[in-house]
Design a protein around this motif. Structure first.
Motif, PDB file in Angstrom:
ATOM      1  N   TRP A  82      78.512  24.774  40.751  1.00 49.87           N
ATOM      2  CA  TRP A  82      78.196  26.011  41.472  1.00 49.87           C
ATOM      3  C   TRP A  82      77.097  26.800  40.763  1.00 49.87           C
ATOM      4  O   TRP A  82      76.181  27.331  41.403  1.00 49.87           O
ATOM      5  CB  TRP A  82      79.458  26.854  41.595  1.00 49.87           C
ATOM      6  CG  TRP A  82      79.217  28.217  42.183  1.00 49.87           C
ATOM      7  CD1 TRP A  82      78.983  28.522  43.499  1.00 49.87           C
ATOM      8  CD2 TRP A  82      79.162  29.463  41.475  1.00 49.87           C
ATOM      9  NE1 TRP A  82      78.796  29.876  43.654  1.00 49.87           N
ATOM     10  CE2 TRP A  82      78.903  30.472  42.424  1.00 49.87           C
ATOM     11  CE3 TRP A  82      79.310  29.808  40.136  1.00 49.87           C
ATOM     12  CZ2 TRP A  82      78.790  31.813  42.071  1.00 49.87           C
ATOM     13  CZ3 TRP A  82      79.212  31.150  39.780  1.00 49.87           C
ATOM     14  CH2 TRP A  82      78.948  32.127  40.744  1.00 49.87           C
ATOM     15  N   LEU A  85      73.638  25.241  41.556  1.00 52.86           N
ATOM     16  CA  LEU A  85      73.134  25.625  42.872  1.00 52.86           C
ATOM     17  C   LEU A  85      72.734  27.096  42.903  1.00 52.86           C
ATOM     18  O   LEU A  85      71.734  27.471  43.527  1.00 52.86           O
ATOM     19  CB  LEU A  85      74.186  25.335  43.934  1.00 52.86           C
ATOM     20  CG  LEU A  85      74.544  23.859  44.142  1.00 52.86           C
ATOM     21  CD1 LEU A  85      75.689  23.725  45.149  1.00 52.86           C
ATOM     22  CD2 LEU A  85      73.350  23.057  44.606  1.00 52.86           C
ATOM     23  N   SER A 152      79.788  27.277  47.141  1.00 53.99           N
ATOM     24  CA  SER A 152      78.517  26.545  47.153  1.00 53.99           C
ATOM     25  C   SER A 152      78.045  26.309  48.580  1.00 53.99           C
ATOM     26  O   SER A 152      76.854  26.457  48.892  1.00 53.99           O
ATOM     27  CB  SER A 152      78.680  25.208  46.422  1.00 53.99           C
ATOM     28  OG  SER A 152      79.013  25.409  45.060  1.00 53.99           O
ATOM     29  N   ALA A 153      78.964  25.928  49.470  1.00 55.03           N
ATOM     30  CA  ALA A 153      78.600  25.704  50.869  1.00 55.03           C
ATOM     31  C   ALA A 153      78.108  26.999  51.514  1.00 55.03           C
ATOM     32  O   ALA A 153      77.147  26.996  52.300  1.00 55.03           O
ATOM     33  CB  ALA A 153      79.793  25.145  51.637  1.00 55.03           C
ATOM     34  N   LEU A 156      74.534  27.689  50.290  1.00 55.40           N
ATOM     35  CA  LEU A 156      73.561  26.823  50.945  1.00 55.40           C
ATOM     36  C   LEU A 156      73.304  27.288  52.379  1.00 55.40           C
ATOM     37  O   LEU A 156      72.149  27.319  52.835  1.00 55.40           O
ATOM     38  CB  LEU A 156      74.063  25.373  50.937  1.00 55.40           C
ATOM     39  CG  LEU A 156      73.200  24.369  51.712  1.00 55.40           C
ATOM     40  CD1 LEU A 156      71.786  24.307  51.133  1.00 55.40           C
ATOM     41  CD2 LEU A 156      73.832  22.991  51.696  1.00 55.40           C
ATOM     42  N   LEU A 182      74.749  19.348  46.964  1.00 54.79           N
ATOM     43  CA  LEU A 182      76.060  19.795  47.424  1.00 54.79           C
ATOM     44  C   LEU A 182      76.858  18.632  48.006  1.00 54.79           C
ATOM     45  O   LEU A 182      78.074  18.530  47.781  1.00 54.79           O
ATOM     46  CB  LEU A 182      75.897  20.898  48.470  1.00 54.79           C
ATOM     47  CG  LEU A 182      77.202  21.478  49.037  1.00 54.79           C
ATOM     48  CD1 LEU A 182      78.074  22.060  47.929  1.00 54.79           C
ATOM     49  CD2 LEU A 182      76.900  22.541  50.089  1.00 54.79           C
TER      50      LEU A 182
END
Length: 248
Positions: A82, A85, A152-153, A156, A182
């Motif tokens: 995480w 990203l 994280s999703a 993004l 990811l």
């Protein structure tokens, strides 16, 4: 005695490549914060594989004092993924980013303290505590995978939404790499969660967990190779794209 079979050979090749990629990323100046975070993640994953690498070679049978060697810091993987990203889209870690690694630090200190115990005490404590330790760390790992995977999703999705309709090709490549990273982390978490749950319900044993560590090595190599290929790519900062919607 010590013997080097195909399992040890395969994992050794993976670990050597991960070490080279981690060094290359750590020395790359553009996107320094993100690249060093990925280098740390690759190092953690390489160490995760080590007990199986040396275990199949017979090290633990020959040198039982290696028990509790702090190789597997499982609680560092999800936070580092995480943070990587986040660093790509933010330019750096969040101000309190280091706090996300406190569970991993506690795990490392526990293993190091157990490793330093006298041999007889260590073996007795291993027999007594291994089941509880596995349960606690497995549940904590599953919780981390769920939380950091969702975070994280979300990041993004926010990043993709913030990108203008017409952007430079390099920026499109940046967004694609974020999605690829990811996806690799998601695949790793899915396989890892499956093995962890299976092992909690019906212990798989040492040999039957080899598939997990092969998958771990494969995902780590993909992250390392593609992360190095995109290491110098300019990533637009999310704060510059959409200041009002930037997540922490």
């Amino acid at each position: 005695g010590v013997s080097f079979g195909w399992r040890t050979a395969v994992l050794t090749v993976a670990v050597v490549q991960l070490a080279i990629l981690a060094l290359a990323l750590a020395l790359t100046l553009p996107n320094r914060s993100a690249n060093r975070t990925l280098a740390a993640l690759l190092g953690v994953l390489a160490l995760m594989v080590m007990p199986w690498l040396i275990g199949f070679a017979g090290f633990y049978d020959k040198w039982m004092w290696l028990s509790f060697a702090p190789f597997q810091i499982t609680l560092a993987v999800a936070p580092l993924g995480w943070l990587y990203l986040t660093a790509l889209t933010k330019g750096t870690w969040p101000a309190d980013g280091w706090r996300h690694l406190l569970p991993a630090l506690g795990q490392a200190l526990y293993l190091a303290a157990c490793f330093a115990l006298p041999f007889e005490t260590k073996m007795a404590w291993s027999e007594r505590s291994s089941a509880s330790y596995q349960l606690i760390t497995s549940l904590a790992l599953l919780a981390q995978m769920a939380w950091y995977g969702r975070a994280s999703a979300s990041r993004l999705a926010t990043y993709r939404q913030a990108l203008p309709d017409h952007v430079a090709n390099t920026h499109r490549y940046a967004a694609r790499w974020l999605a690829g990273a990811l996806a690799a982390l998601g695949l790793l978490f899915a396989v890892w969660a499956g093995y962890s749950l299976w092992d909690l319900v019906a212990p798989l044993g040492y040999v039957n967990l080899m598939g997990l560590y092969l998958a771990m090595a494969a995902c780590a190599l993909y992250l390392g190779i593609e992360g190095w290929r995109h290491a110098a790519l300019p990533f637009p900062r999310l704060a510059d794209l959409a200041p009002a919607s930037t997540p922490d």
